[in-house]
Motif scaffolding. Sequence first.
Motif, short mmCIF file in Angstrom:
data_model
loop_
_atom_site.label_atom_id
_atom_site.label_comp_id
_atom_site.label_asym_id
_atom_site.label_seq_id
_atom_site.Cartn_x
_atom_site.Cartn_y
_atom_site.Cartn_z
N TYR A 129 3.61 10.44 18.11
CA TYR A 129 2.88 11.71 17.95
C TYR A 129 2.27 12.21 19.27
O TYR A 129 1.33 12.98 19.25
N LEU A 130 2.78 11.74 20.39
CA LEU A 130 2.23 12.19 21.66
C LEU A 130 2.96 13.47 22.08
O LEU A 130 3.89 13.46 22.88
N THR A 136 2.39 17.83 22.68
CA THR A 136 1.43 18.92 22.85
C THR A 136 1.76 20.10 21.95
O THR A 136 1.10 21.13 21.99
N GLU A 186 -1.35 1.87 25.36
CA GLU A 186 -1.75 3.22 24.97
C GLU A 186 -3.06 3.17 24.19
O GLU A 186 -3.90 4.07 24.30
N PRO A 226 -5.58 1.25 27.64
CA PRO A 226 -4.94 1.19 28.97
C PRO A 226 -5.76 0.36 29.96
O PRO A 226 -6.98 0.44 29.96
N LEU A 231 -12.57 6.60 33.59
CA LEU A 231 -12.22 7.56 32.55
C LEU A 231 -11.91 6.90 31.21
O LEU A 231 -11.59 7.58 30.24
N MET A 232 -11.97 5.59 31.17
CA MET A 232 -11.47 4.91 29.97
C MET A 232 -12.29 5.22 28.73
O MET A 232 -11.75 5.34 27.63
N VAL A 290 -13.77 8.01 28.07
CA VAL A 290 -13.37 9.35 27.62
C VAL A 290 -11.98 9.27 26.97
O VAL A 290 -11.72 9.93 25.95
N TYR A 291 -11.10 8.47 27.55
CA TYR A 291 -9.76 8.32 27.00
C TYR A 291 -9.83 7.80 25.56
O TYR A 291 -9.16 8.31 24.66
N GLU A 349 -12.28 8.02 23.49
CA GLU A 349 -12.80 9.05 22.60
C GLU A 349 -11.70 10.02 22.19
O GLU A 349 -11.58 10.39 21.02
N HIS A 350 -10.90 10.41 23.17
CA HIS A 350 -9.84 11.38 22.88
C HIS A 350 -8.76 10.78 21.99
O HIS A 350 -8.24 11.44 21.09
N ARG A 351 -8.40 9.53 22.24
CA ARG A 351 -7.35 8.91 21.43
C ARG A 351 -7.79 8.79 19.97
O ARG A 351 -7.03 9.13 19.05
N TYR A 378 -7.84 12.15 18.35
CA TYR A 378 -6.50 12.65 18.05
C TYR A 378 -5.92 11.98 16.80
O TYR A 378 -5.30 12.62 15.96
#
Lengths: 301, 625
Positions: free
Chosen positions: A193-194, A196, A223, A226, A251-252, A254-255, A257-259, A262
């Motif tokens: 599902y990666l 855009t 994924e 990371p 940034l991990m 934030v990553y 949180e976004h993953r 999503y």
Amino acid sequence: METESPHRRLTTLLTNTQLARLARTRLGGMRRFTNRSQGEHRSHRSGQSTEFCDYREYSPGDDIRHVDWNIFARLHRPYLKLFLEEERMHVVLLVDASASMRFEKKLPRALQLAAAFGVAALSGAEVLTAAVINDRASGLRRLPPCKGRTSMRRLFDFLEATEPGGDTPLEEGIDALLHEHRGRGVVLVLSDYLTTGDLHRAGNATFSRGLEIFGLQILGPTEIDPDVAGDLRLIDSETAEHLDVSAAAQLMSVYQEHRKAYTRHLGRLCRQRGGRFLAVAADEPLDQVLFDRLRREGWLR
Amino acid sequence: MSFLGFSAIGAAALFSLIVPLVVLYFLKLKRPRLEVPSLMLWRSVLQDNRVNSPFQRFKRNFLLVLQLLLLILLVLAAMQPYWRTDPHNTHRLPIILDTSASMSALAAAGDTSRLEAAKQIARDLIRDLDGHQQIALIACNITARRVVPFTSNKRLLLDALDTITVEHVGSDLTEALRMARAMARAEPFNRILLLSDGNIPSRIDFDLPFHLEYQRVKPAGGNLGIGTVNAHRTRSGKWSLFVRLFASTDTPRTGTLALIRNGVTGPEENVVVSARNSPRLVFEVPGDAAAKIELRLTPDGFDAMACDNVAFLALAPMRRVRALVDPALPAFHHALSSIDQIDVLNKADPKSSVPLDLAVVGAGTEAPEAAVTLHVGSIPVDLEAAIKRHDASSLAVDWRRDAPLLDHVNFADLSIATGVVYLPGKQEADLENLRYEVLVYGRHGPLLLQRFEGSKQRFYLLFDSDQSTLPYRVGFPVMVSNLARIAMYAAGLLEVTGSRTHVLPRVPLLPGVTYQVHGPGGYRRQVTADRKGIAAGVPAPRVGRYALTMGGDDKANLGVSLLRPFETQLTTVDQITFTEVKVNVTAQRRLINKPLWPWLAAIAIVVLLVEWWLFHRGSKVAGTR
């Protein structure tokens, strides 16, 4: 299970033990998107089966063969005897085999799960269709509708022949599938599902075609978490686009949180359309996924 | 005025390294490539991070920024920057450390001494020395000692600083300042630092040729101690022992004073002392035998200084004074015979082991060994080149009224048939050069001289008393009585004062023999008695008993005490008045510029660690397959 001789296995995707257990399972649909053809799923409509359902008054034009004469003799009014209708469900397996699925054995895991769902479907007398998303140019690679246990061999051959690669986005793959598919039932979308693209539109189209969407997200371990640091140039495996990241370790959080956001978004997207969604790790033991998580989530019965 | 300076400004040339650093950075700017399934999540992450981070553009080349920062910090450190805390850019700084008794005082129980606090200030200054600055250390109490000459060797200075200890003596800056002035002639400097607790004389007769920075350490806590101890002979043949206690605070302090006589603890007195009330306690001590007196004060509660809690006194046995009077001087014989407690002899007994206390001899008579000798009518041999008899009559025109011998003696209208005159070109200074002190001035020359010869004291009545009206004056018996009192005092039969630290009192020993001296705190040294058998000038830096031994046998045992009320009271002065200037105490401020390079180096290490953490910790580029 893994110690079985490869020569005696029906498929490289699943062990015989797993196949045996899967043959006793059935897909658990949320709604009953079924077809008029005879099957195992009870329809809301009355039908031709031998199982009694209800009575109703005779209306002109009804087939008098269904009049219950015993009732007529007692009441002197004609009543029709209704029986349950058992219908067949279409099961569509859509496997994303684009380049992004090449990483960390995501595609093999997707094919294993697709095979497992296929076995469950064929064992339940469903009509099974499979499709694999690869290149835009070549379009979908499809397995024509088939049914019955005898079709398992065809399914395994189809899945085992799948090679990763291509740049077709998932939503385009779904569009292509719906363009050709006829029949109501369940569509199992196995992908990372990666993308855009607009999955809302694809989800709406799937729902409107009478297909219950079962989304299964397969992510690799890196994924999910990371292990990156420093300055990096990230290359997209499908589009070859690059993105420069500085101090990646910072940034991990934030990553993550976004993953997670999503994943929640995808789950909401499926559930709002009467479907289901589940995210699994590519390195999670297959037995645990098949016979524990999927059962507990109600995907398999 | 700039607050920042650089000791090695030439190192700024290293900033040119920025150019190759930037060039190499961009040449090497090839990020490790990492193929990922999709950039979808990473794009949203970066987008979110850019929105939330105001320095994202700056962060794009964060590694370059870190490397530039690291280089700048290292170059700045190499330039040896300093915080300009010293507006005078001191090049040489002598530090005078007060090591008097009061510097041993504590501020509170468990605290370090005032000297340690002063040493810590000096230690900080030494640690901040740059390569061009020098420090010299001078330890100062009653005397001064140059501990280490001007040097920039920090290790040498710190080691020398550690050797400085407190001596239980008073304070006098004069000698230290003289020493500093002598040092300034060879190695000029314009500032000097005095580190003290403030317990120093407020007036010093000294011309300051440099600026004195007077810094005072934190004051000590309350103190209680023995200030003075002395004993007076009573008419009943006993000793009256007078002890005076002092305290440093207005709040009354209590304690117990114990008298220990020959090792036996005697009476104890409970005392209440404050800065405004210094009680004097009196103890009666029998005088029939020699006694070693020890007074031990036990203050209640915290006491800042321990060295003033003990005092020693040695009392001789009571006896009559032995005086020998020349039979040719009947007036003196008659006058001395009328005084109690004096045995007047006409002739010395050579077999007697008891030395003479007083001798009065006329001209032409050999003077016997006596503690006090009065020569009448004779001119000392060594003065014959300076003065001579003059057959003209003379008068006493002035006299030293403060001299003990002339106490209550009036020489007005004294007629002298044969006077004394200076030889041509000679004057009083020539006599003083020969250690003679004029007590009575005649019209043309001295009439009465005084001279100290070691422990002995000699008076010279230069005219013939029989050829003057002196024996008929009211002042004559008074002068003879004074002479007797001086003899009694010298024999320790009239008044005894406790010996103070700094130098041991003179000890009669065997001439030319070397003795071992053992004192408190592991003190050891050797002393050789002079040809007269006197051991003198033995330093006694600490309070306690000192034993002089020979071959393991105790030959003398002396106790010395602090007995300095000024030290006990811990009085501090805010201002020192010199001959021409006044110096006020200043707040503690740095006289050496504060070097900043250690901080810069520390920050550089932190930056290096941050760079490693962010960019090199995961150098394996985890996630690669």
